[in-house]
Motif scaffolding. Sequence first.
Motif: not given
Lengths: 503, 306
Positions: A127-134, A146-152, A174-178, A183-186
């Motif tokens: 949440e701190q970095y604006g991601m939502r994941i189960d 989502e897998r990339q989010q896990v890596e991050i 494209p949506r996931e890229a946005e 997240t990168m900006k955060k």
Amino acid sequence: MSTAEPLIRLSGISKSFGSVCANRDVSLDIEEGKILALLGENGAGKSTLMSILAGQLQPDAGSIFLRGEKVVLDSTEKAIACGIGMVYQHFKLVRELTVTENIFLGTKGGFWLNWAKMQDEVTQLAEQYGMRIDPAAKVADLSMGERQQVEILKLLYRQSTVLIFDEPTAVLTPREAENLFLTMKKMISKGKGIVFISHKLEEVMAISDNIAILRRGSVVDTVATRDVASTAELAGRMVGREVLLEVDRVPVELRQVVLKVDNLNDELLKNINFELRQGEIFGLVGVAGNGQKNLIETVCGLRKPKTDCIKILGASWKKFFSKMRWDNALSYIPEDRQGLATCQGLDLVDNFLLTTRGGFTQGPWLLREEARNKASHLVEEFDIRPPNLDAFAWQLSGGNLQKMVLAREFYRRPRLIVAEQPTQGLDIAAAEDIWNLLLKAREAAGILLVTGDLSEALALSDRIGVMFNGRLVDCFSSDDEAKVAKIPQMMAGLVEESSSSRR
Amino acid sequence: MTFELLIPLLAAAVQSGTPILYATLGEIFTEKSGVLNLGVEGAMIVGALAGFLVSKFTGSPVLGLLAAGLAGSLATSIHGVVCLWFQGNQVVSGLALTILGAGLANYLGTPYVGLSAPGFSPLALPLLSEIPVLGQIFFNHDPLVYLSYCIPPVMWLFFAKTRFGLNLRAVGEHPAAATAAGINVVSYRWLGILGGGFFMGLGGAYLSLAYTHLWTTNLTGGRGWIAVALVIFAFWRPIRAVYGAYLFGGVMALQLRLQASGTQLPSSLLLMLPYILTVFVLVLSSWKKGSSEEPAALGVNIEPVD
């Protein structure tokens, strides 16, 4: 925002693999709160450089400074401990484990694991970095984004301060890229430093603060993104125009059509039309990933076209590949010379026979002695070193292996040659040999040359075609100065498709 | 079959299933780390001999049991050297371990064939053994059977709830990812091999110290191979291994009883029963691939990075 010392300073990094120089005297700064884009064609040395930073490879020369202090990154653990984290293009996740399990994998702590508490931590961090994941989901069930989010999250949990993204948007919608860019900006707003490797120019323009451009292993340009006027300018800086080769291209009389592509479409390609005649080299340029691969694979019979839209040497695609002759036909010189063109564990004679065996058979028997004689002549003629037919393919340097592939393919007296990045990773001397061989070969064949190196394309090609986003944007003579000057714009997709593309 | 006959049969199923259970749990532990060890049979028989000899010469079955576990680990350490140090083929190395173990144990054990050693005797658990039916089947055995009841849940806890278990599973699934996460994958594979070998050794000791108190040649009689198959049947889950082991124990016990009852069927056919069941079980479980937890990197060596 930037402090006096950059987070990471690379100074004079060089790295060679055998005779191939992957990085030559590279110096770069990665600053706090900034996104540095690393731009370059395939094989320009981006991945090698980042593997050095991630502790997987050791540089031959040069040093790395972490906030001004010299460090030696001799293992991945060491790099992680120094706060350098890498988001790989091919995720390093354990598919059968959950999100939380993957994130906590390899972390220090007590004997027992408290899953409920750990899952809370994961949710909070996300949440701190604006991601939502189960946090309880199995990685195998997640989307690529989502897998990339896990890596991050893995890297963020380990307090990484420098995050390296290796072509992160290649696998995203494209949506996931946005979302990733948000997240990168955060991350940079929280003081992290980011390296963003890509060859998608718009993304680089949109997200980065600074841009470093790599070509043939060296940083040829570093520039602040706000000083770059357009993606076209960026494309121009990326492919370069300096003439580093001297080859004599004497026009050859054009003969019959050897390849005719008539309205080729697939999931990436759109309305590709062109003709190739014996006696010419048609250079296909464009930023990698704009459809070149699909086009080559279709022409070379590795990918079936949906409609009957390709004619090779006068025969339809299906007919041509159903009874392809070993000689006087098609030769493919693939980019992946170690994986696709040769078998690493076989000796030179067997590798020679891979595509020429049709000429050395008698009934069920293989005439290996005859092939050996022929191959030894070729090794001499093409000056392949070591001149030892019992050497295995993996023992040859990149340049010699490529010469061996060319020798073999030219022996087949092809009438259509598809050459993909034929000089990638080779030094100038080896590249010049190969350029001259290709120019000579076009007297008897039509050559489709796909390259990421514009100067190579301009030096060799009689005609140039530019690809962008699955389209052949334009085709023109390489002597057409006005069009040639516009190639960077075309590669960046800034020029309307011209009517002359139908030729 | 009447009820009175069924209860002793089921009790015998638990008893003859126990050595298979130990060996299966050992192989699950090893395979979870990504190492395929086909040398279960070899590790078991070496453990059986070590347990027998130590118990015979010290008079302490407990010391014998410990020695059997360590001997099992020692035997599988050969597999570790071949596969982890030299990146040898895991299948070949495991087969070699089976042949080596059997040959070694039979050779060293020749002077002791037919001799007996102090072992574990049945010990009815107070209260529990008085439960009707279940008490007779499960709680009227020797201490090694009771020990085997504890291991599956403990192993499950280890895999699911501890840091080491998580790391071990990750090494078996995706060594490259585990390395990237900073885990020393080779040490975890050693843990898998040696820990698994310890349980295999205990399985062997059950045969020489509890099931019989004797040493004979070929004491393990192919139980190690059944264990290898049961790992697949159990979908690599410790708890499921219990059902599989007792199923096979049941068939073995039944086969003995049928022979003793003087049936018309040739004894060699009856002896085949457990192995026919093995084939059958393998076919069945390969149908249900979805719920299997086969480690993805099972049998794949870790190439050294330079």
